[in-house]
Design an enzyme around this catalytic site. Sequence first.
Site, short mmCIF file in Angstrom:
data_model
loop_
_atom_site.label_atom_id
_atom_site.label_comp_id
_atom_site.label_asym_id
_atom_site.label_seq_id
_atom_site.Cartn_x
_atom_site.Cartn_y
_atom_site.Cartn_z
N TYR A 47 1.05 -7.02 17.31
CA TYR A 47 1.03 -5.53 17.61
C TYR A 47 1.63 -5.50 18.92
O TYR A 47 1.01 -5.87 19.99
CB TYR A 47 -0.49 -5.18 17.52
CG TYR A 47 -1.23 -4.95 16.20
CD1 TYR A 47 -1.61 -6.12 15.51
CD2 TYR A 47 -1.49 -4.01 15.54
CE1 TYR A 47 -2.34 -6.16 14.26
CE2 TYR A 47 -1.79 -3.66 14.21
CZ TYR A 47 -2.49 -4.89 13.64
OH TYR A 47 -3.05 -4.91 12.55
N LYS B 108 -7.65 -0.76 8.24
CA LYS B 108 -8.85 -0.33 7.38
C LYS B 108 -8.92 0.45 6.20
O LYS B 108 -9.88 0.46 5.43
CB LYS B 108 -9.73 0.33 8.66
CG LYS B 108 -10.31 -0.33 9.83
CD LYS B 108 -11.08 -1.28 9.49
CE LYS B 108 -10.93 -2.75 10.53
NZ LYS B 108 -11.14 -3.99 9.98
N HIS C 170 -5.52 -15.60 7.78
CA HIS C 170 -5.22 -15.46 9.18
C HIS C 170 -6.18 -15.61 10.07
O HIS C 170 -7.33 -14.91 10.04
CB HIS C 170 -4.37 -14.02 9.55
CG HIS C 170 -2.93 -14.35 8.98
ND1 HIS C 170 -1.98 -13.43 9.78
CD2 HIS C 170 -2.42 -14.88 8.03
CE1 HIS C 170 -0.78 -13.93 9.12
NE2 HIS C 170 -1.02 -14.56 8.16
N PRO D 67 -3.37 3.71 10.14
CA PRO D 67 -3.50 2.18 9.57
C PRO D 67 -3.18 1.15 10.89
O PRO D 67 -3.51 -0.18 10.45
CB PRO D 67 -1.92 2.03 8.76
CG PRO D 67 -1.18 3.28 9.05
CD PRO D 67 -1.93 4.41 9.71
N TYR E 29 -11.65 -5.73 13.86
CA TYR E 29 -10.58 -5.78 12.90
C TYR E 29 -10.99 -6.83 11.88
O TYR E 29 -10.66 -6.40 10.53
CB TYR E 29 -9.61 -6.84 13.96
CG TYR E 29 -8.36 -6.92 13.34
CD1 TYR E 29 -7.96 -7.86 12.17
CD2 TYR E 29 -7.26 -5.69 13.62
CE1 TYR E 29 -6.79 -7.56 11.64
CE2 TYR E 29 -6.22 -5.71 12.92
CZ TYR E 29 -5.64 -6.74 11.92
OH TYR E 29 -4.60 -6.69 11.42
P1 FAS Z 1 -4.97 5.66 -3.44
O1 FAS Z 1 -4.36 6.88 -2.79
O2 FAS Z 1 -4.38 4.33 -3.23
O3 FAS Z 1 -5.05 5.85 -5.02
C1 FAS Z 1 -5.52 7.09 -5.53
C2 FAS Z 1 -4.86 7.06 -6.89
O4 FAS Z 1 -5.25 8.31 -7.50
C3 FAS Z 1 -3.45 7.27 -6.90
O5 FAS Z 1 -3.00 6.36 -7.96
C4 FAS Z 1 -2.92 8.58 -7.48
O6 FAS Z 1 -1.72 8.55 -8.31
C5 FAS Z 1 -4.13 8.98 -8.29
N1 FAS Z 1 -4.29 10.44 -8.23
C6 FAS Z 1 -4.09 11.39 -7.25
N2 FAS Z 1 -4.16 12.64 -7.88
C7 FAS Z 1 -4.90 12.50 -9.06
C8 FAS Z 1 -5.20 13.49 -9.84
N3 FAS Z 1 -5.23 14.61 -9.81
N4 FAS Z 1 -5.30 13.03 -11.33
C9 FAS Z 1 -5.40 11.74 -11.57
N5 FAS Z 1 -5.04 10.80 -10.56
C10 FAS Z 1 -4.65 11.14 -9.35
N6 FAS Z 1 -4.26 0.89 4.51
C11 FAS Z 1 -4.21 -0.27 5.33
O7 FAS Z 1 -5.10 -0.79 5.36
N7 FAS Z 1 -3.03 -0.69 5.90
C12 FAS Z 1 -1.84 -0.22 5.70
O8 FAS Z 1 -0.75 -0.42 6.31
C13 FAS Z 1 -1.58 1.17 5.05
N8 FAS Z 1 -0.74 2.02 4.77
C14 FAS Z 1 -0.45 3.01 4.31
C15 FAS Z 1 0.58 3.62 3.98
C16 FAS Z 1 0.67 5.20 3.19
C17 FAS Z 1 2.31 5.53 2.94
C18 FAS Z 1 -0.52 5.31 2.81
C19 FAS Z 1 -0.57 6.89 1.88
C20 FAS Z 1 -1.64 4.61 2.86
C21 FAS Z 1 -1.59 3.56 3.63
N9 FAS Z 1 -2.96 2.64 3.84
C22 FAS Z 1 -2.94 1.46 4.37
C23 FAS Z 1 -4.10 3.17 3.09
C24 FAS Z 1 -3.93 2.78 1.59
O9 FAS Z 1 -4.06 1.41 1.47
C25 FAS Z 1 -5.43 3.57 1.30
O10 FAS Z 1 -6.49 3.32 1.86
C26 FAS Z 1 -5.71 2.89 -0.17
O11 FAS Z 1 -4.43 3.04 -0.95
C27 FAS Z 1 -6.83 3.62 -0.83
O12 FAS Z 1 -7.10 3.56 -2.06
P2 FAS Z 1 -7.60 4.32 -3.09
O13 FAS Z 1 -8.63 5.05 -2.34
O14 FAS Z 1 -7.59 3.89 -4.29
O15 FAS Z 1 -6.60 5.78 -2.79
C1 PHB Z 2 0.75 -4.09 6.49
O1 PHB Z 2 0.92 -5.54 6.43
O2 PHB Z 2 1.17 -3.30 5.97
C2 PHB Z 2 -0.12 -3.91 7.71
C3 PHB Z 2 -0.93 -4.75 8.38
C4 PHB Z 2 -1.77 -4.26 9.47
C5 PHB Z 2 -1.84 -2.89 9.73
C6 PHB Z 2 -1.02 -2.12 9.03
C7 PHB Z 2 -0.33 -2.39 7.94
O3 PHB Z 2 -2.68 -2.77 10.71
#
Ligand code: FAS
Ligand code: PHB
Length: 391
Positions: free
Chosen positions: A202, A298, A72, A294, A386
């Site tokens: 956005y 980032k 993009h 989000p 961004y």
């Molecule tokens: P994660 O949370 O992905 O992974 C952590 C892992 O550790 C999980 O698999 C969990 O099961 C495991 N774990 C936890 N406790 C444990 C324990 N006690 N023992 C063993 N394992 C354990 N980021 C964006 O850039 N754009 C978005 O749109 C976006 N939307 C999101 C929506 C939601 C609902 C959430 C919660 C996050 C969102 N994020 C988004 C952020 C997300 O993408 C995180 O930045 C990304 O998952 C980070 O990855 P990890 O650091 O690996 O953490």
């Molecule tokens: C998504 O595609 O899930 C998304 C993209 C951009 C954002 C947040 C979420 O800033």
Amino acid sequence: MRTQVAIIGAGPSGLLLGQLLHKAGIANVIVERQSPDYVLGRIRAGVLEQIAVDLMDECGVGARMHREGLVHEGIELLFKGKRHRIDFPGLTGGKTVMVYGQTEVTHDLMDARKAEGLPTVYEVGDTVTLHGFDGTSPKVRYRKDGVEHEIECDFIAGCDGYHGVSRASVPKGAITEYEKVYPFGWLGLLADVPPVFHELIYANTERGFALCSMRSKTRSRYYVQVPLTDKVEDWSDDAFYDELGRRLDPEARERLVRGPSLEKSIAPLRSFVAEPMRFGRLFLAGDAAHIVPPTGAKGLNLAASDVKYLSSAFVEHYKEKSNAGIDHYSARALARVWKAERFSWWFTQLMHRFPDSGEIGQKLQEAELDYLVQSKAASTALAENYVGLPL
Ligand code: FAS
Ligand code: PHB
């Protein structure tokens, strides 16, 4: 069991780190609370900075991303009923982002780890405990199928997200937490319908924020800002599409195709940073150390830069017998984390409706957006944050 680095968590942080360490010949074991399907079922991020793309290539798992991902070259800002494009390459000397879902990133990393036969213990539940990381012989203990296990290691990488055990295992006096919780959430919907536009939109509207994103040319990911009191069961698919349509310009609304939700959930928004990110032989990476709203896309990308720094630090330790990288990891990672926290906070406060800012709040946001889209300097500032600041 004995290994060099014990990794807690098999999300993007843990899997990326495990792959990079393996490529460098550093033994590692990943211990994960949930099953692989559960991890893949969480619909999260959608946009990769070039740094994350390069890291996938460095891990040797970038082929499908380059085949199926969408490069993009801009985003659209929608306010006062009109759309304005932010031209990434034009404003940043050629930089772009890659639209490729976190689910796919995780899938590619899981497949690679499995193909290399690397040790990954899933479904340990909440049985992981960390020991001795303030000394020189840390241990990780966990229970699986009723059997207690112990991993002796040189280092522990806490990649277990915001609710993980790693940060929680640090003595309270050794850690400082900074947090800001936003007074609204994001209701997200995933559906196999063509996106309303080929780039992300956005939207700042008097009804609240909306985001039109995608996973491919046939799968869309949409969000609308909702009050924290809303429950996902309050929102039928039709109610969601009706509200999204109200927040779009006429052309985008016209192109909005409805389809049954494959996933629908409400995510809270917070800014959070834990300092430092290193405690003796325990290192935090990704959401275990920081959370961004989000809006700026980032979260996943910060996890990638943390892991890039941490894997380089471990390689320096084992291959060059130097602890410079390890000793500098926390300060180096936090410098980039705080800049992304600032950008994510700024973009969130610019695009969302804040309950207590009144009518003047909307007018001030629209004035800033008017200025932003007319000023090359302001648009450049948005674009370069961004697409991702340099490592
Ligand atoms: P994660 O949370 O992905 O992974 C952590 C892992 O550790 C999980 O698999 C969990 O099961 C495991 N774990 C936890 N406790 C444990 C324990 N006690 N023992 C063993 N394992 C354990 N980021 C964006 O850039 N754009 C978005 O749109 C976006 N939307 C999101 C929506 C939601 C609902 C959430 C919660 C996050 C969102 N994020 C988004 C952020 C997300 O993408 C995180 O930045 C990304 O998952 C980070 O990855 P990890 O650091 O690996 O953490
Ligand atoms: C998504 O595609 O899930 C998304 C993209 C951009 C954002 C947040 C979420 O800033």
